[in-house]
Design an enzyme around this catalytic site. Sequence first.
Site, mmCIF file in Angstrom:
data_model
loop_
_atom_site.group_PDB
_atom_site.id
_atom_site.type_symbol
_atom_site.label_atom_id
_atom_site.label_comp_id
_atom_site.label_asym_id
_atom_site.label_seq_id
_atom_site.Cartn_x
_atom_site.Cartn_y
_atom_site.Cartn_z
ATOM 1 N N THR A 16 0.845 -1.202 0.000
ATOM 2 C CA THR A 16 0.000 0.000 0.000
ATOM 3 C C THR A 16 0.872 1.240 0.000
ATOM 4 O OG1 THR A 16 -1.638 -1.300 1.210
ATOM 5 C CG2 THR A 16 -1.985 1.069 1.132
ATOM 6 N N ASN A 62 7.120 -2.363 -12.008
ATOM 7 C CA ASN A 62 8.025 -1.979 -13.086
ATOM 8 C C ASN A 62 9.021 -3.092 -13.373
ATOM 9 O OD1 ASN A 62 7.035 0.643 -13.590
ATOM 10 N ND2 ASN A 62 8.162 1.452 -11.840
ATOM 11 N N LYS A 93 6.937 0.276 -21.650
ATOM 12 C CA LYS A 93 7.108 0.959 -20.360
ATOM 13 C C LYS A 93 8.587 1.124 -20.040
ATOM 14 C CE LYS A 93 5.837 2.924 -16.542
ATOM 15 N NZ LYS A 93 5.355 2.208 -15.359
#
Length: 312
Positions: free
Chosen positions: A12, A106, A193
């Site tokens: 989170t 990522n 990306k």
Amino acid sequence: MKNVRKYAVIGTGAIGGFYGAKLQRSGIEVHFLLHRDYEYVKQHGLVIESADGNFTLPQVNAYNDVNKIPACDVVLVTLKTTDNFLLPKLLPNLVKDDGVVLVLQNGLNLEPYVADIVGDHRVMGGLCFICSNKIDNGHIHHLDYGQITLGDYAKNYRACGITERMKAIAEDLEKAEISIQLSSDLLLSRWKKLVWNIPFNGLSVVLRTTTDEIMSNFYTRNLAENLMREVVSIASVNQRYISSEFVEKMLIDTEKMKPYSPSMKLDYEAKRPLEIEAIFGNPLKVAQQGSIKAPRIEMIYQQLQFLDHFSH
């Protein structure tokens, strides 16, 4: 997938906290796994300071023990990849038999690792084009953008097309006012990306700078573009081809972006481990397999290894 889905967020932080909070605000049941700020969030909830409008969730389903979270239909993995060694303990009982783990991290070759834990058929990937930072306990600052590109996963990154479960999850995310793009080829989207992540995460740490300063200087802008073109070359080893127009669009989008410190720079400043292998090491392994030269990426990889070794 069924119409009412239950979500879990593993990690989170700047990404998981932001997207999870938006999902909860839209009326979807969300369960948050936390670590350092568990007690704070349990008592005070989450504060989202956002370019799209600020909001507060005074109460959230907060946990510091994954075994207390009910099995969920969709599990968002938003941990740093340096913590992925925890996933074999976190995932198996958290995702339902007919559920899906959505990897919002990522880097490259993340889904195969998760698939080894839960099975190929229960994995999906997502690429977040977002400027968001966690600035305090339970406090997330979203600066710009926010789109997620969703792609389904199959063994060896076989292109899956647009699947029904992608559409179902996209519907939940769009209900939460999250912009979604559906990708028929997850591996191609991951390489796209990396076209952004490799130059701007790497240069922001090595040069101790921000995206706006990189783009405003002739030499560093040129370096960023050349790094992007090395990523494009390596992607071809996987038979994934990225156009020059896409590279130019990434440069233009970054020029328009508000001044931003990418996640790797924030990790470095906070003396946290850097996501070097997922973002740099794994693509360089593909380059080696295809005998592709990527001298600029290799140099930044080596510099990051040095900086990471002495930073914590």
